[in-house]
Write a protein that holds these residues in place. Structure first.
Motif: not given
Ligand code: FES
Ligand SMILES: [Fe+2]
Length: 359
Positions: A58, A60-63, A87, A89-92
């Motif tokens: 992702c 955003h933060m790599g999940a 995603c 992790f934070h649902g993006w």
């Molecule tokens: S790492 Fe994917 S939404 Fe934050």
């Protein structure tokens, strides 16, 4: 295992071409982690039925988008919506083109939040990916596999996964030139013809020989037209007790490591009556025979050392030409024509058919 650079293949680590990445049934609304061409990717099927292949991590933060089972996004079944993937992790959420289309806790959705997507096509029960280090559109089409898949009278193939081999694709494609292995490895006998024809991005092998067990009567010949369209998969039309069509795929996982599959479909009747369970059983038995023949090659590849420069005799077959042909896919597309010009044409390694010079 040796790398593309060690084989001296060209500028690119990975070849340009169409490659199998999965059976169609592996693309579902449960995103799956896959790795090819040295990259972690995620394969999923949108609720619309369209399969998608995206980078695994992702922006955003790599999940990792698929390696998750415990998040509430996954447990609640909210990962795939329409053609989008969310995603854990934070649902993006990212649409089928990779653009972020929802951040659950923000009205502002950054334009820069994009997920890399890869071009794929679903055909003949298989997911195919176009890979090009230069990032261009395909310069040759994905074939329709003889038009046999789904055709009346043909039993569709099931896919045999043949293993992840510590073996570079070049050693698998070498097999196209390899006249000398058919008798010791595959049990061929009474060869009458073996030739290769190079036609731009296509490489043919024409084969005619008997077989210890597969041909019924003395003098019977297995006649095969086998070809590669690009570096990633072999197709073969085989005339025999049943007419059949083989597909063998090799796809780089890492530089020097390949995933292989085998599949075979069989014509069980002329299409005038529906396919029944007996037909299906006969076709599966036929496929199994072909799988076992390919497994004879796979066992060699699994255990051999890398062969950077074959100690080849002229009567081995045209290895040098096959390797030169193969290089067109590891170099800039602009140079492909130069490689093709150098190899195009017919090379006959063995010909003892009645009327031929050597007969
Ligand atoms: S790492 Fe994917 S939404 Fe934050
Ligand atoms: Fe072989």
């Amino acid at each position: 295992m040796a790398t593309s650079k060690e084989y001296g293949l060209g500028e690119h680590r990975f070849p340009r071409g169409w490659f199998m990445i999965a059976g169609a049934d592996e693309a579902t609304t449960q995103p799956a982690a896959v790795r090819f061409f040295g990259q972690d990717m995620v394969l999923y099927r949108g609720e619309t039925g369209t399969p998608h292949l995206v980078e695994a991590y992702c922006p955003h933060m790599g999940a990792h988008l698929a390696r998750n089972t415990t998040s509430y996004i996954v447990r609640d079944g909210e990962q795939v919506q329409g053609d989008s993937i969310r995603c854990p992790f934070h649902g993006w959420r990212f649409d089928g083109k990779g653009q972020c289309d929802d951040v659950p806790y923000s009205k502002f959705v950054p334009k820069a939040a994009t997920l890399k997507t890869f071009p794929i096509v679903e055909r003949a029960g298989i997911i195919w990916m176009w890979h090009d280090e230069e990032g261009q559109e395909p310069d040759y089409p994905l074939p329709d596999f003889g038009g046999h898949y789904g055709a009346p009278g043909w039993v569709q193939w099931k896919i045999d996964f043949m293993g992840d081999l510590d073996c570079h694709g070049i050693e698998i494609v070498d097999n196209m030139a390899d006249f000398g292995h058919f008798i010791p490895i595959h049990g061929a006998k009474d060869f009458t013809y073996f030739a290769n024809e190079f036609q731009d991005h296509v490489l043919h092998q024409f084969y005619s020989a008997g077989h210890r067990t597969l041909t019924a009567a003395e003098g019977d010949q297995l006649v095969l037209d086998t070809w590669y369209e690009g570096p990633g998969f072999l197709q073969s039309e085989m005339a025999g007790e049943y007419d059949s069509f083989i597909m063998i795929a090799n796809t780089p996982i890492e530089d020097g490591r390949s995933r292989t599959w085998h599949a075979l479909m069989v014509q069980v009747n002329d299409g005038s009556r529906p396919i029944n369970d007996e037909d299906r059983a006969a076709a599966l038995a036929y496929q199994e025979g072909s799988r076992l023949a390919f497994a004879q090659d796979v066992e060699i590849w699994q255990n051999k050392r890398a062969c950077i420069a074959p100690l080849a005799l002229p009567s081995d077959g045209p290895y040098g030409k096959v390797r030169l042909w193969y290089k067109q896919f590891y170099n800039p597309r602009a140079d492909a024509g130069t490689f093709q010009k150098r190899v195009n044409g017919l090379v006959v390694t063995h010909d003892t058919r009645p009327g031929s010079k050597a007969a």
